[in-house]
Design a protein around this motif. Structure first.
Motif, PDB file in Angstrom:
ATOM      1  N   ALA A   1      -6.513  22.684  -0.990  1.00 22.62           N
ATOM      2  CA  ALA A   1      -6.220  22.119  -2.310  1.00 22.62           C
ATOM      3  C   ALA A   1      -6.290  23.179  -3.407  1.00 22.62           C
ATOM      4  O   ALA A   1      -6.159  22.862  -4.583  1.00 22.62           O
ATOM      5  N   ARG A   2      -6.539  24.434  -3.012  1.00 22.08           N
ATOM      6  CA  ARG A   2      -6.564  25.583  -3.914  1.00 22.08           C
ATOM      7  C   ARG A   2      -7.721  25.562  -4.902  1.00 22.08           C
ATOM      8  O   ARG A   2      -7.617  26.074  -6.015  1.00 22.08           O
ATOM      9  N   HIS A   3      -8.809  24.929  -4.497  1.00 24.90           N
ATOM     10  CA  HIS A   3     -10.050  25.052  -5.253  1.00 24.90           C
ATOM     11  C   HIS A   3     -11.202  25.242  -4.278  1.00 24.90           C
ATOM     12  O   HIS A   3     -11.006  25.157  -3.055  1.00 24.90           O
ATOM     13  N   VAL A   4     -12.388  25.513  -4.784  1.00 24.95           N
ATOM     14  CA  VAL A   4     -13.534  25.789  -3.919  1.00 24.95           C
ATOM     15  C   VAL A   4     -13.815  24.589  -3.020  1.00 24.95           C
ATOM     16  O   VAL A   4     -13.930  23.452  -3.494  1.00 24.95           O
ATOM     17  N   ASN A   5     -13.924  24.848  -1.723  1.00 19.86           N
ATOM     18  CA  ASN A   5     -14.200  23.789  -0.765  1.00 19.86           C
ATOM     19  C   ASN A   5     -15.586  23.182  -0.997  1.00 19.86           C
ATOM     20  O   ASN A   5     -16.529  23.880  -1.391  1.00 19.86           O
TER      21      ASN A   5
END
Length: 282
Positions: free
Chosen positions: A177-181
């Motif tokens: 999702a292109r953010h920190v997991n």
């Protein structure tokens, strides 16, 4: 322990084995691995129900974890075979709750109870959207360990014990999702906490095991940002300590992530924590 009526609600079952790279120095499962397992179970359940990641991508939607929590009943150690089960307890509007139960295969003991709150997001509009047809597909049953759960009581800390750590987001911490997991939030907090505790506790740090997590995510954190992890002792109870956390970008603390972590604790450890503010590391 509680009983679950599963006659109509789809339940997904998955088996895990605690691998060498998933355990720590005392051969117990790492906190990050617990979070990774919950995510894997959730996606496996969605795929089994006919809604894999590609289903969401085709509709420009994404299920986003807004709250994640778990309570450990027994440790998971290297080589343990774990039988995991998951189901939806509620799906109302754009919010759903997915439940998790992990049992040790060799004796059937429940080792972990967990729950995630999931919000369905329309990625084009950047706004929550109703679960719609998926409610009938997954038929939530309302059964949750957390309907009756009460966290163990702690006595509020008499003096401030506080620390902060600054770090940069790394490429390997970004997910699809292109953010920190999600799992890396917990890793950041536990790494910061154990680094802070180690000078006072020494080798006893390995006995200060994580017991429970209640993590509420905030605004997405992305690559190129620096984040500030702040932790404070909230209180101490019978055999436990509780720590409050906040995680936010240094340049923008809008809607930070917050958490409560509970650790195994002994009274003499409290005496080794002098009231202080930990150093901010670059």
């Amino acid at each position: 322990m509680f009983s679950i009526a599963m006659s109509e609600t789809p339940v997904t079952e998955l088996e895990f084995v605690a691998r060498s790279y998933e355990v720590d120095a005392v051969l117990e499962l790492k906190p990050l691995t617990y979070m990774n397992w919950l995510q894997e179970i959730a996606w496996e359940a969605a795929s089994t129900g006919g809604v894999p990641p590609s289903w969401f991508l085709a509709r420009n939607m994404a299920p986003v974890f807004s709250v994640s929590r778990f309570e450990k009943e027994h440790p998971i150690r290297y080589g343990d075979r774990i039988l995991a089960r998951t189901w939806f307890s509620t799906m109302e509007g754009h919010t759903a709750h997915r439940e998790f139960e992990l049992r040790r295969a060799k004796d059937g003991k429940v080792v972990l109870q967990g729950r995630t709150e999931i919000i369905l997001v329309d990625m084009k509009a950047r706004a929550p959207t109703p679960w719609g047809e998926l409610v009938e597909r997954f038929r939530p049953n309302g059964q949750s360990f957390y309907n009756q759960y009460q966290p163990a009581a702690v006595t509020p800390a008499a003096e401030v014990v506080f620390f902060q750590v600054k770090r940069s987001v790394q490429p390997e911490e970004i997910d699809m999702a292109r953010h920190v997991n999600n799992g890396f939030y917990l890793r950041w907090m536990t790494d910061a906490l154990y680094s802070f505790l180690h000078p006072g506790l020494g080798d006893a740090i390995h006995e200060a095991r994580l017991q429970s997590v209640h993590l509420q995510f905030g605004a997405p954190i992305t690559l190129g940002q620096d984040v500030l992890i702040s932790g404070q002792l909230a209180g101490v109870g019978e055999g436990i300590s509780r720590w409050s956390f906040q995680v936010s970008p240094v340049s923008n603390n809008r809607r930070p992530a917050t958490a409560q972590l509970t650790l195994r604790w002994t009274p003499e450890w409290s005496a080794q924590l002098k009231p202080q503010q930990g150093a901010v590391t670059p």
